[in-house]
Design an enzyme around this catalytic site. Sequence first.
Site, PDB file in Angstrom:
ATOM      1  N   ASN A   1      18.509 -49.674 -50.250  1.00  0.00           N
ATOM      2  CA  ASN A   1      19.167 -50.432 -49.169  1.00  0.00           C
ATOM      3  C   ASN A   1      18.228 -50.604 -47.981  1.00  0.00           C
ATOM      4  O   ASN A   1      18.096 -49.704 -47.146  1.00  0.00           O
ATOM      5  CB  ASN A   1      20.458 -49.721 -48.758  1.00  0.00           C
ATOM      6  CG  ASN A   1      21.513 -49.807 -49.854  1.00  0.00           C
ATOM      7  OD1 ASN A   1      21.344 -49.232 -50.934  1.00  0.00           O
ATOM      8  ND2 ASN A   1      22.573 -50.531 -49.621  1.00  0.00           N
TER       9      ASN A   1
ATOM     10  N   GLY B   1      17.279 -67.406 -44.554  1.00  0.00           N
ATOM     11  CA  GLY B   1      16.360 -66.981 -43.493  1.00  0.00           C
ATOM     12  C   GLY B   1      16.336 -67.951 -42.335  1.00  0.00           C
ATOM     13  O   GLY B   1      17.055 -68.938 -42.301  1.00  0.00           O
TER      14      GLY B   1
ATOM     15  N   LEU C   1      15.299 -72.089 -46.586  1.00  0.00           N
ATOM     16  CA  LEU C   1      16.102 -71.823 -45.376  1.00  0.00           C
ATOM     17  C   LEU C   1      17.580 -71.572 -45.690  1.00  0.00           C
ATOM     18  O   LEU C   1      18.431 -71.733 -44.823  1.00  0.00           O
ATOM     19  CB  LEU C   1      15.972 -72.975 -44.354  1.00  0.00           C
ATOM     20  CG  LEU C   1      14.543 -73.301 -43.902  1.00  0.00           C
ATOM     21  CD1 LEU C   1      14.555 -74.408 -42.847  1.00  0.00           C
ATOM     22  CD2 LEU C   1      13.858 -72.058 -43.330  1.00  0.00           C
TER      23      LEU C   1
ATOM     24  N   VAL D   1      25.050 -53.413 -44.847  1.00  0.00           N
ATOM     25  CA  VAL D   1      26.085 -52.794 -44.005  1.00  0.00           C
ATOM     26  C   VAL D   1      25.533 -52.413 -42.624  1.00  0.00           C
ATOM     27  O   VAL D   1      26.236 -52.520 -41.614  1.00  0.00           O
ATOM     28  CB  VAL D   1      26.721 -51.585 -44.744  1.00  0.00           C
ATOM     29  CG1 VAL D   1      25.743 -50.424 -44.899  1.00  0.00           C
ATOM     30  CG2 VAL D   1      27.977 -51.127 -44.050  1.00  0.00           C
TER      31      VAL D   1
ATOM     32  N   ASP E   1      10.177 -71.481 -48.536  1.00  0.00           N
ATOM     33  CA  ASP E   1      11.543 -70.998 -48.305  1.00  0.00           C
ATOM     34  C   ASP E   1      12.445 -72.218 -48.132  1.00  0.00           C
ATOM     35  O   ASP E   1      12.041 -73.198 -47.511  1.00  0.00           O
ATOM     36  CB  ASP E   1      11.570 -70.131 -47.037  1.00  0.00           C
ATOM     37  CG  ASP E   1      12.792 -69.248 -46.972  1.00  0.00           C
ATOM     38  OD1 ASP E   1      12.618 -68.012 -46.925  1.00  0.00           O
ATOM     39  OD2 ASP E   1      13.929 -69.782 -46.962  1.00  0.00           O
TER      40      ASP E   1
ATOM     41  N   ARG F   1      24.161 -44.107 -49.319  1.00  0.00           N
ATOM     42  CA  ARG F   1      23.108 -45.017 -49.780  1.00  0.00           C
ATOM     43  C   ARG F   1      21.761 -44.459 -49.338  1.00  0.00           C
ATOM     44  O   ARG F   1      21.662 -43.729 -48.357  1.00  0.00           O
ATOM     45  CB  ARG F   1      23.292 -46.415 -49.149  1.00  0.00           C
ATOM     46  CG  ARG F   1      24.552 -47.160 -49.574  1.00  0.00           C
ATOM     47  CD  ARG F   1      24.512 -47.563 -51.030  1.00  0.00           C
ATOM     48  NE  ARG F   1      25.675 -48.346 -51.454  1.00  0.00           N
ATOM     49  CZ  ARG F   1      26.802 -47.844 -51.915  1.00  0.00           C
ATOM     50  NH1 ARG F   1      26.955 -46.525 -52.016  1.00  0.00           N
ATOM     51  NH2 ARG F   1      27.788 -48.634 -52.309  1.00  0.00           N
TER      52      ARG F   1
ATOM     53  N   TYR G   1      23.542 -60.955 -60.887  1.00  0.00           N
ATOM     54  CA  TYR G   1      22.421 -60.627 -59.996  1.00  0.00           C
ATOM     55  C   TYR G   1      21.553 -59.531 -60.604  1.00  0.00           C
ATOM     56  O   TYR G   1      20.331 -59.647 -60.718  1.00  0.00           O
ATOM     57  CB  TYR G   1      22.984 -60.170 -58.636  1.00  0.00           C
ATOM     58  CG  TYR G   1      21.927 -59.668 -57.673  1.00  0.00           C
ATOM     59  CD1 TYR G   1      21.216 -60.560 -56.877  1.00  0.00           C
ATOM     60  CD2 TYR G   1      21.646 -58.302 -57.554  1.00  0.00           C
ATOM     61  CE1 TYR G   1      20.243 -60.112 -55.997  1.00  0.00           C
ATOM     62  CE2 TYR G   1      20.679 -57.849 -56.673  1.00  0.00           C
ATOM     63  CZ  TYR G   1      19.992 -58.753 -55.901  1.00  0.00           C
ATOM     64  OH  TYR G   1      19.026 -58.304 -55.030  1.00  0.00           O
TER      65      TYR G   1
HETATM   66  C1  UD2 Z   1      23.298 -53.061 -52.282  1.00  0.00           C
HETATM   67  C2  UD2 Z   1      22.664 -54.423 -52.121  1.00  0.00           C
HETATM   68  C3  UD2 Z   1      23.109 -55.325 -53.214  1.00  0.00           C
HETATM   69  C4  UD2 Z   1      22.867 -54.690 -54.565  1.00  0.00           C
HETATM   70  C5  UD2 Z   1      23.536 -53.309 -54.615  1.00  0.00           C
HETATM   71  C6  UD2 Z   1      23.173 -52.565 -55.880  1.00  0.00           C
HETATM   72  C7  UD2 Z   1      22.300 -54.834 -49.768  1.00  0.00           C
HETATM   73  C8  UD2 Z   1      22.772 -55.583 -48.568  1.00  0.00           C
HETATM   74  N1  UD2 Z   1      23.062 -55.005 -50.870  1.00  0.00           N
HETATM   75  O1  UD2 Z   1      24.697 -53.173 -52.128  1.00  0.00           O
HETATM   76  O2  UD2 Z   1      22.389 -56.544 -53.125  1.00  0.00           O
HETATM   77  O3  UD2 Z   1      21.478 -54.590 -54.782  1.00  0.00           O
HETATM   78  O4  UD2 Z   1      23.052 -52.511 -53.540  1.00  0.00           O
HETATM   79  O5  UD2 Z   1      23.859 -51.360 -55.956  1.00  0.00           O
HETATM   80  O6  UD2 Z   1      21.290 -54.146 -49.752  1.00  0.00           O
HETATM   81  N2  UD2 Z   1      30.608 -51.583 -46.506  1.00  0.00           N
HETATM   82  C9  UD2 Z   1      31.671 -51.342 -45.661  1.00  0.00           C
HETATM   83  N3  UD2 Z   1      31.970 -52.297 -44.719  1.00  0.00           N
HETATM   84  C10 UD2 Z   1      31.276 -53.457 -44.594  1.00  0.00           C
HETATM   85  C11 UD2 Z   1      30.184 -53.686 -45.472  1.00  0.00           C
HETATM   86  C12 UD2 Z   1      29.880 -52.725 -46.412  1.00  0.00           C
HETATM   87  O7  UD2 Z   1      32.346 -50.308 -45.745  1.00  0.00           O
HETATM   88  O8  UD2 Z   1      31.597 -54.282 -43.715  1.00  0.00           O
HETATM   89  C13 UD2 Z   1      30.279 -50.552 -47.504  1.00  0.00           C
HETATM   90  C14 UD2 Z   1      30.201 -51.103 -48.916  1.00  0.00           C
HETATM   91  O9  UD2 Z   1      31.476 -51.154 -49.514  1.00  0.00           O
HETATM   92  C15 UD2 Z   1      29.262 -50.089 -49.566  1.00  0.00           C
HETATM   93  C16 UD2 Z   1      28.317 -49.674 -48.421  1.00  0.00           C
HETATM   94  O10 UD2 Z   1      28.970 -50.078 -47.214  1.00  0.00           O
HETATM   95  O11 UD2 Z   1      29.982 -48.963 -49.989  1.00  0.00           O
HETATM   96  C17 UD2 Z   1      26.966 -50.352 -48.500  1.00  0.00           C
HETATM   97  O12 UD2 Z   1      27.200 -51.741 -48.614  1.00  0.00           O
HETATM   98  P1  UD2 Z   1      26.010 -52.821 -48.681  1.00  0.00           P
HETATM   99  O13 UD2 Z   1      26.663 -54.130 -48.960  1.00  0.00           O
HETATM  100  O14 UD2 Z   1      25.146 -52.720 -47.489  1.00  0.00           O
HETATM  101  O15 UD2 Z   1      25.121 -52.338 -49.881  1.00  0.00           O
HETATM  102  P2  UD2 Z   1      25.433 -51.986 -51.409  1.00  0.00           P
HETATM  103  O16 UD2 Z   1      24.765 -50.687 -51.679  1.00  0.00           O
HETATM  104  O17 UD2 Z   1      26.874 -52.094 -51.728  1.00  0.00           O
END
Ligand code: UD2
Length: 315
Positions: free
Chosen positions: A174, A36, A33, A189, A31, A218, A145
């Site tokens: 997620n 992590g 770092l 999130v 890793d 999610r 990505y």
């Molecule tokens: C996830 C993955 C990302 C990618 C994507 C594919 C994670 C952390 N991210 O993104 O890497 O694989 O899926 O679709 O697993 N949100 C808020 N406020 C905040 C942060 C987030 O409202 O402060 C919302 C965000 O806009 C989204 C939801 O929460 O609608 C989930 O956000 P996320 O970043 O945890 O995960 P996601 O599904 O967007």
Amino acid sequence: MKKVLITGGVGFVGSSLANRLLQNYIVYIIDDLSMGNVNNLNKSKNIYFVQGSVTDKNLMTKLIKENNFEYIFHLAAIASVADSVERPLDTHKVNFDSVLMLLELCREYQKNLKRLVFSSSAAVYGDEETLPKKEESVIRPLTPYAIDKFSAEQYVLDYYSLYGIPTSAVRFFNVYGPNQNSSSPYSGVISIIVDNFKKIKEGKIAHFTIYGDGEQSRDFVYIEDVLDALIIVATSDNSLGTQYNVGTGTGTTLNCLIDTVSSILKINLPIIYEESRAGDIKESLADITKLGKIGFNPKFDIVTGMNDYLKAKFQ
Ligand code: UD2
């Protein structure tokens, strides 16, 4: 004892996996770092930590040439989709080139490998709207990505059909749990929400920003279930050369998630609503039938998962 290699082994998923496997294996970790933290690892004489990048050819060659691994979990990646959009060339080196190099090194040196498991992502499905996502659903990777994850995954699986290297891939939905880094706006999130609840509990001022109306959903899957899935995929004969969704099969909206945490902690979290993020998808949901067929049955729903997480975080 037999050896396991976990790349990205001090990150969230990697360190959780290392802590589980070190009872039965010498766990080698590489890793750099970048995300992590070594403190994620339990203290154990069974952990052998190498600080470096999976893109470092000399380092990787030495590691793979000098050790016989029973299992390799390739979890190292630049996990931020936003980063990949900013820096496609740099992220490609980590998220794609390192995978192809590792496959070649395994082809040359790992004659007794039982399985290489590659961590892919639900991001490969993109914004096509049919739900839930099956492994053979339309693939529409929309970011560097997602493109790297999909192409690396295809190489990984092809190395089984072309060269007989025992490989499998998982597409994480997620994932959440203790040790998830909450420091970036693009962190999971749940880690951001929990951090803000923690601040309030400590008497500090905090709020959470919802991008959109909070009705986006999610498939949140708890780390303990993810570890079960990784181990099932690594050890099943049926999973050779194929990929699996790793989720729960149930969606949860952000609003429902915040209510759940509020009622467990009996704390109110002030919410601010802002415009949806560009490219955000409304719903994401896994069909986990395929993983179920090799023995996966998630033990945690969002309520039991959050209870376990909060216990670990607030104790
Ligand atoms: C996830 C993955 C990302 C990618 C994507 C594919 C994670 C952390 N991210 O993104 O890497 O694989 O899926 O679709 O697993 N949100 C808020 N406020 C905040 C942060 C987030 O409202 O402060 C919302 C965000 O806009 C989204 C939801 O929460 O609608 C989930 O956000 P996320 O970043 O945890 O995960 P996601 O599904 O967007």
